[in-house]
Design a protein around this motif. Structure first.
Motif, PDB file in Angstrom:
ATOM      1  N   LEU A   2       0.843  -1.187   0.000  1.00 50.73           N
ATOM      2  CA  LEU A   2       0.000   0.000   0.000  1.00 50.73           C
ATOM      3  C   LEU A   2       0.879   1.238   0.000  1.00 50.73           C
ATOM      4  CD1 LEU A   2      -3.008   0.715   0.037  1.00 50.73           C
ATOM      5  CD2 LEU A   2      -2.862   0.875   2.517  1.00 50.73           C
ATOM      6  N   THR A  10      -0.275   3.487   9.189  1.00 48.61           N
ATOM      7  CA  THR A  10      -0.045   2.284   8.394  1.00 48.61           C
ATOM      8  C   THR A  10       0.672   1.178   9.172  1.00 48.61           C
ATOM      9  OG1 THR A  10       1.960   3.317   7.507  1.00 48.61           O
ATOM     10  CG2 THR A  10      -0.035   3.492   6.190  1.00 48.61           C
ATOM     11  N   ASN A  13      -1.561  -2.418  11.589  1.00 50.49           N
ATOM     12  CA  ASN A  13      -2.102  -3.721  11.179  1.00 50.49           C
ATOM     13  C   ASN A  13      -3.615  -3.701  11.015  1.00 50.49           C
ATOM     14  OD1 ASN A  13       0.285  -5.247  10.924  1.00 50.49           O
ATOM     15  ND2 ASN A  13       0.399  -5.483  13.151  1.00 50.49           N
ATOM     16  N   PHE A  15      -7.134  -2.657   8.841  1.00 52.02           N
ATOM     17  CA  PHE A  15      -7.590  -2.383   7.481  1.00 52.02           C
ATOM     18  C   PHE A  15      -7.516  -0.879   7.260  1.00 52.02           C
ATOM     19  CE2 PHE A  15     -11.094  -2.461  10.467  1.00 52.02           C
ATOM     20  CZ  PHE A  15     -11.740  -1.253  10.226  1.00 52.02           C
ATOM     21  N   ARG A 184      -6.884 -10.725  -4.329  1.00 51.84           N
ATOM     22  CA  ARG A 184      -5.648 -10.502  -3.571  1.00 51.84           C
ATOM     23  C   ARG A 184      -4.491 -11.316  -4.132  1.00 51.84           C
ATOM     24  NH1 ARG A 184      -4.877 -11.425   1.803  1.00 51.84           N
ATOM     25  NH2 ARG A 184      -3.808  -9.462   2.182  1.00 51.84           N
ATOM     26  N   PRO A 189      -3.700  -4.668  -3.113  1.00 53.70           N
ATOM     27  CA  PRO A 189      -4.667  -4.549  -2.021  1.00 53.70           C
ATOM     28  C   PRO A 189      -6.101  -4.595  -2.554  1.00 53.70           C
ATOM     29  CG  PRO A 189      -2.935  -2.897  -1.823  1.00 53.70           C
ATOM     30  CD  PRO A 189      -2.807  -3.495  -3.188  1.00 53.70           C
ATOM     31  N   ASP A 228      -8.265  -5.931   2.548  1.00 49.75           N
ATOM     32  CA  ASP A 228      -7.251  -5.000   3.034  1.00 49.75           C
ATOM     33  C   ASP A 228      -7.858  -3.660   3.436  1.00 49.75           C
ATOM     34  OD1 ASP A 228      -4.639  -6.487   2.286  1.00 49.75           O
ATOM     35  OD2 ASP A 228      -5.847  -6.588   0.468  1.00 49.75           O
ATOM     36  N   ARG A 265     -10.888  -7.597  12.909  1.00 46.84           N
ATOM     37  CA  ARG A 265      -9.538  -7.635  12.297  1.00 46.84           C
ATOM     38  C   ARG A 265      -8.524  -8.230  13.278  1.00 46.84           C
ATOM     39  NH1 ARG A 265      -6.612  -7.016   7.422  1.00 46.84           N
ATOM     40  NH2 ARG A 265      -4.580  -6.088   7.904  1.00 46.84           N
TER      41      ARG A 265
END
Length: 269
Positions: A2, A10, A13, A15, A184, A189, A228, A265
């Protein structure tokens, strides 16, 4: 994977989130939405990209709202990006719009109905901006490999793919979550559009319907299968929203939803 300028959090971890109003309706309301979402995503350590269409080119009715003027809306997007230090994304519809929009935003988005338009994808690629391609409602997930190729083979490796459901009959969509891991596998992403995937298009009134009560269901499932990022259109006053009011999330509900999704997540990492 990304590589989006100005994207914060970022290392969390989490989304990432693309969210904002369907269309740029004016500076005050756009800033109000952006400020609210920035506070929420900073609190939850979610990387955030502000979304707003500078023009709505795909409307059923001639009298539907399409925008406040291209340059005016693009300047609002640019101002939001600078004010909050966040990346922004907007749709483009024709090849000649790519360079124009790229001067104001960080991510160029290709609408689902246009995902096979080679000249449009190539023009977006050549700007050097990140390109988010929405999967056509009429395509399989596997078919999106060729959209990725059209961009990467024009020298731009910064591609995102977004699922927004598949046509189901004449007036409904259905989400096949197998498509997320399938896309993916192209080493890009993948985002789930949690609001447009719940549209009910082609209504007799000429105004698209929707099932916003299922946004949470779609979002949870997408995170669980490895998405993602999430794409969510939201507005503080749905009764007065000028575009896609029937399937947007009320802004007041966003924080509670994202808190749940962060837990989902964390549970799969």
């Amino acid at each position: 994977m990304l590589n989006i300028p100005k994207l914060k959090n970022t290392d969390s971890n989490n989304f990432f989130l693309m969210a904002g109003p369907c269309a740029i309706e004016g500076e005050e309301i756009a800033f109000r939405i952006a400020e609210k979402i920035v506070k929420i995503t900073d609190k939850l350590n979610i990387p955030y990209i502000f979304k707003g269409s500078y023009r709505k080119a795909n409307r059923s009715r001639l009298d539907s709202f399409t925008g406040i003027g291209d340059e005016k809306a693009l300047k609002i997007l640019e101002k939001i990006g600078k004010e909050f230090g966040i990346p922004t994304v907007t749709d483009i519809h024709e090849s000649q719009e790519a360079a124009m929009a790229a001067a104001y935003v960080d991510v160029l988005q290709i609408p689902a109905f246009l995902c096979r338009q080679t000249d449009l994808l190539m023009a977006a690629a050549k700007t050097g901006k990140v390109v988010n391609v929405k999967k056509g409602q009429f395509l399989s997930a596997g078919s999106m490999k060729y959209a990725v190729d059209k961009i990467t083979e024009n020298g731009n490796p910064n591609v995102l793919l977004t699922d927004r459901g598949n046509t189901f009959g004449y007036q409904d969509l259905i989400v096949d979550f197998r498509g997320i891991p399938e896309m993916r596998a192209f080493n890009v992403p993948v985002i789930m559009d949690c609001t447009h995937s719940l549209q009910q298009p082609n209504q007799a009134s000429g105004v698209t319907g929707g099932k916003p009560a299922l946004i949470e269901t779609i979002a949870k499932a997408a995170i669980a299968v490895g998405a993602d990022g999430l794409f969510i259109e939201t507005h503080p006053d749905l009764s007065n929203a000028k575009s896609d009011a029937a399937n947007m999330l009320k802004l007041d509900l966003l924080e509670g939803l994202l808190e749940k999704l962060v837990r989902v997540r964390q549970s799969i990492l």
